[in-house]
Design an enzyme around this catalytic site. Sequence first.
Site, PDB file in Angstrom:
ATOM      1  N   GLY A 190      -1.958   7.314   4.968  1.00 60.52           N
ATOM      2  CA  GLY A 190      -3.117   6.927   5.826  1.00 60.52           C
ATOM      3  C   GLY A 190      -3.926   5.409   5.748  1.00 60.52           C
ATOM      4  O   GLY A 190      -4.955   5.344   5.615  1.00 60.52           O
ATOM      5  N   THR A 196      -3.879   1.703   7.752  1.00 58.27           N
ATOM      6  CA  THR A 196      -3.920   1.611   8.923  1.00 58.27           C
ATOM      7  C   THR A 196      -3.229   2.096   9.948  1.00 58.27           C
ATOM      8  O   THR A 196      -3.615   2.491  11.497  1.00 58.27           O
ATOM      9  CB  THR A 196      -4.620   0.371   9.148  1.00 58.27           C
ATOM     10  N   ALA A 197      -1.763   1.663   9.733  1.00 55.03           N
ATOM     11  CA  ALA A 197      -1.143   2.176  10.950  1.00 55.03           C
ATOM     12  C   ALA A 197      -1.039   4.152  11.390  1.00 55.03           C
ATOM     13  O   ALA A 197      -0.995   4.190  11.893  1.00 55.03           O
ATOM     14  CB  ALA A 197       0.303   1.996  10.805  1.00 55.03           C
ATOM     15  N   LYS A 225     -12.029 -13.465  16.812  1.00 51.44           N
ATOM     16  CA  LYS A 225     -11.055 -14.205  16.781  1.00 51.44           C
ATOM     17  C   LYS A 225     -10.309 -14.815  17.975  1.00 51.44           C
ATOM     18  O   LYS A 225     -10.174 -13.998  19.100  1.00 51.44           O
ATOM     19  CB  LYS A 225     -10.113 -13.904  15.853  1.00 51.44           C
ATOM     20  N   VAL A 238       2.517  13.364  -1.717  1.00 52.80           N
ATOM     21  CA  VAL A 238       3.999  13.839  -1.449  1.00 52.80           C
ATOM     22  C   VAL A 238       4.905  13.635  -2.357  1.00 52.80           C
ATOM     23  O   VAL A 238       5.498  12.457  -3.496  1.00 52.80           O
ATOM     24  CB  VAL A 238       4.250  13.329  -0.382  1.00 52.80           C
TER      25      VAL A 238
HETATM   26  C1  LIG Z   1       0.806 -10.589   2.460  1.00 48.72           C
HETATM   27  C2  LIG Z   1       0.131  -9.711   3.758  1.00 48.72           C
HETATM   28  C3  LIG Z   1      -0.838  -9.844   5.298  1.00 48.72           C
HETATM   29  C4  LIG Z   1      -1.374  -9.239   6.052  1.00 48.72           C
HETATM   30  N1  LIG Z   1      -1.687  -9.789   6.870  1.00 48.72           N
HETATM   31  C5  LIG Z   1      -1.903  -8.996   8.186  1.00 48.72           C
HETATM   32  C6  LIG Z   1      -2.929  -9.372   9.487  1.00 48.72           C
HETATM   33  O1  LIG Z   1      -3.469 -10.577   9.656  1.00 48.72           O
HETATM   34  N2  LIG Z   1      -2.863  -8.626  10.229  1.00 48.72           N
HETATM   35  C7  LIG Z   1      -1.376  -7.782  11.160  1.00 48.72           C
HETATM   36  O2  LIG Z   1      -1.586  -6.815  12.243  1.00 48.72           O
HETATM   37  N3  LIG Z   1      -1.770  -7.232   9.575  1.00 48.72           N
HETATM   38  C8  LIG Z   1      -0.831  -7.609   8.228  1.00 48.72           C
HETATM   39  N4  LIG Z   1      -0.128  -7.500   7.484  1.00 48.72           N
HETATM   40  C9  LIG Z   1       0.175  -5.671   7.364  1.00 48.72           C
HETATM   41  C10 LIG Z   1      -0.836  -5.423   7.398  1.00 48.72           C
HETATM   42  O3  LIG Z   1      -1.205  -5.029   6.098  1.00 48.72           O
HETATM   43  C11 LIG Z   1      -0.432  -3.446   8.062  1.00 48.72           C
HETATM   44  O4  LIG Z   1       0.914  -3.574   9.042  1.00 48.72           O
HETATM   45  C12 LIG Z   1      -1.306  -2.801   7.927  1.00 48.72           C
HETATM   46  O5  LIG Z   1      -2.420  -2.390   7.300  1.00 48.72           O
HETATM   47  C13 LIG Z   1      -0.730  -1.364   8.011  1.00 48.72           C
HETATM   48  O6  LIG Z   1      -0.196  -1.035   7.191  1.00 48.72           O
HETATM   49  P1  LIG Z   1       0.548   0.995   6.152  1.00 48.72           P
HETATM   50  O7  LIG Z   1      -0.620   1.463   7.078  1.00 48.72           O
HETATM   51  O8  LIG Z   1       1.633   0.500   7.051  1.00 48.72           O
HETATM   52  O9  LIG Z   1       0.430   0.593   4.882  1.00 48.72           O
HETATM   53  P2  LIG Z   1      -0.381   1.240   4.196  1.00 48.72           P
HETATM   54  O10 LIG Z   1      -1.772   0.591   3.718  1.00 48.72           O
HETATM   55  O11 LIG Z   1       0.357   0.891   2.593  1.00 48.72           O
HETATM   56  O12 LIG Z   1      -0.650   2.597   3.941  1.00 48.72           O
HETATM   57  C14 LIG Z   1       0.449   3.479   3.140  1.00 48.72           C
HETATM   58  C15 LIG Z   1      -0.008   5.197   2.881  1.00 48.72           C
HETATM   59  O13 LIG Z   1       0.633   6.150   2.693  1.00 48.72           O
HETATM   60  C16 LIG Z   1       0.623   6.355   1.764  1.00 48.72           C
HETATM   61  N5  LIG Z   1       1.343   7.528   0.908  1.00 48.72           N
HETATM   62  C17 LIG Z   1       2.077   6.748   0.246  1.00 48.72           C
HETATM   63  N6  LIG Z   1       3.295   7.220  -0.288  1.00 48.72           N
HETATM   64  C18 LIG Z   1       2.452   8.373  -0.570  1.00 48.72           C
HETATM   65  C19 LIG Z   1       2.737  10.106  -0.768  1.00 48.72           C
HETATM   66  N7  LIG Z   1       3.567   9.776  -2.034  1.00 48.72           N
HETATM   67  N8  LIG Z   1       2.088  10.459  -0.455  1.00 48.72           N
HETATM   68  C20 LIG Z   1       0.966  11.174  -0.417  1.00 48.72           C
HETATM   69  N9  LIG Z   1       0.742   9.750   1.080  1.00 48.72           N
HETATM   70  C21 LIG Z   1       0.815   8.880   0.885  1.00 48.72           C
HETATM   71  C22 LIG Z   1      -0.874   5.966   0.634  1.00 48.72           C
HETATM   72  O14 LIG Z   1      -1.709   6.384   0.432  1.00 48.72           O
HETATM   73  C23 LIG Z   1      -1.632   4.984   2.191  1.00 48.72           C
HETATM   74  O15 LIG Z   1      -3.131   5.932   2.964  1.00 48.72           O
HETATM   75  C24 LIG Z   1      -0.437  -8.089   6.005  1.00 48.72           C
HETATM   76  C25 LIG Z   1       0.497  -7.121   5.499  1.00 48.72           C
HETATM   77  C26 LIG Z   1       0.546  -8.111   4.347  1.00 48.72           C
HETATM   78  C27 LIG Z   1       1.359  -7.722   2.784  1.00 48.72           C
END
Ligand SMILES: Cc1cc2nc3c(=O)[nH]c(=O)nc-3n(C[C@H](O)[C@H](O)[C@H](O)COP(=O)(O)OP(=O)(O)OC[C@H]3O[C@@H](n4cnc5c(N)ncnc54)[C@H](O)[C@@H]3O)c2cc1C
Length: 504
Positions: A12, A14-15, A78, A185
């Site tokens: 959960g 942003t993706a 932006k 999970v």
């Molecule tokens: C330094 C940095 C800067 C960035 N800057 C930008 C930017 O300026 N613009 C941009 O578009 N993107 C940027 N990004 C990328 C952006 O942060 C991510 O693409 C975005 O936040 C989506 O992340 P996510 O949802 O894929 O992963 P996460 O935010 O890591 O979410 C993962 C989810 O999976 C869940 N999860 C994991 N394991 C389990 C489990 N075993 N059981 C149940 N749930 C689990 C977690 O609790 C969480 O809810 C940046 C990334 C980094 C590292």
Amino acid sequence: MTKPDHILIVGGGTAGWMAANLMARQWLDRGIRISLVESPDIGIIGVGEGSTPQLKAFLDKIGVEESDWMAKCNATYKVGISFVGWSSKPGFERYFHPFPAQADRENYRSFVYHCLLRRQGLDVGAHPDRFFLPAYLAARQLGPQAAENFPFEVLYGYHFDSQLLGEYLRDYAASLGVNHLQGNVVEVRQNSAGDLAAVVLDDGRTLEADFFVDSTGFRSMLLQQKLEVPFDSFGNNLFNDAAVVLPTPQSKEINSQTISTAMKHGWAWDIPLTNRVGNGYVYSSSYCSADDAETELREKTGLLDSDVEARHLKMKVGQLARHWHRNCIAVGLSQGFIEPLEATALHIVQETVESFIRNFESGDFTPRNQDRFNQLVRQRFEGVRDYIVCHYRANSRTDTEYWRDNAVNENLSDSLKDLLGTWLEKGDLTEEIRRQDIAHYYNTISWHCLLAGYGVFPDQQSLRPTTEQERGYDLAKIDEFIRRCALNFDKHSTQLANLGASAA
Ligand SMILES: Cc1cc2nc3c(=O)[nH]c(=O)nc-3n(C[C@H](O)[C@H](O)[C@H](O)COP(=O)(O)OP(=O)(O)OC[C@H]3O[C@@H](n4cnc5c(N)ncnc54)[C@H](O)[C@@H]3O)c2cc1C
């Protein structure tokens, strides 16, 4: 497979919530149940605060109003990104990469023409900042919303608090009918055919589904860990693999741009929100320790003696060999990541989910279009990567080994080699971009801005004056046009206040 009954999104961040909203809009009323399970303990990555204009398209599509979400997520507008200190060439120490503006259409032509003349050794102005309205707006902290009678649109992205945006999208998805579950999970189960069948939570619950979305962040629990889809690293041409993050207070006049400043072993972002400025230093751990990176960022932000806590992060840069495998797609960090220099991650999330929806539906909910989808997503990653790699290749700093190594890095794709060759050999870059069919990743203006912005011009020692036939455009007239256009734009802070999104 016939139409699935139940899609389970695991993760959960942003993706995950972007996927939930897009799928809910498309499929809930067609009888497909959508659930999202997230860990209450692990949390989200909590960075990622800048976007491209694609995020506006996403929010418009799911039906969210700026006047509602921006205030709740401390968001700002932006109009593009400034790159500061990446080039040491006189006159090119900084440049601005603008988002498109309709008013600039004529200026695009003059800019591209001036770049060509300058590459041919003629003494004409070819710095991108002279040609674009958003550069003018950003330099004066003006916002992108024009007065009502101004007939041209300025496209814009946003800066936002990623935690708050995630929560906003979660509540919005729940209001659409997405089933929200919490739990860790601990096991992923396959059926006898090898497809995913269920995930098991640490409290013993088993969640079954016909189709799965892996949005578990860098863990990539489903596709990489369980289904063992290989990960292709971009480490040999994108050196950065770590970041350190620190907030600073916001001032009264809020920037309408991201500022990306070259540091000793990477670069630092400055992202303005309404209530604070987000700062982060993205660096390569092969050249710099975490402590040294933190000290350098503290020096830059004036926090050397402050007890504001820094967050340290690791980044896995590259992409999965397949983004859709069996009955599972990966979205977000679980599918791969290109470092955040152009803030493209959420843009790729949206493209991935929308492309999946299109291909899954047109394939009658079978894997018929899986290969096509995988090819499209992989090519997008590579297209974006090449543009980011070009920033490093085009740098002209000599102060550290990090920058010197980047400037001579030969691990470039054939596509990027051809683009750089065309530019340096004074060829038609627009035609080369068309030939490669890559304008939908970065268009000709973006490529010209990058190369001209860093002053990558051959034979600059003895620029010669233009002749009557070669005469360029009158820059004074372009300046005047932009200045007059800009009279239709208020201060960014005023625009945010009008929207009800002023500093908390
Ligand atoms: C330094 C940095 C800067 C960035 N800057 C930008 C930017 O300026 N613009 C941009 O578009 N993107 C940027 N990004 C990328 C952006 O942060 C991510 O693409 C975005 O936040 C989506 O992340 P996510 O949802 O894929 O992963 P996460 O935010 O890591 O979410 C993962 C989810 O999976 C869940 N999860 C994991 N394991 C389990 C489990 N075993 N059981 C149940 N749930 C689990 C977690 O609790 C969480 O809810 C940046 C990334 C980094 C590292």
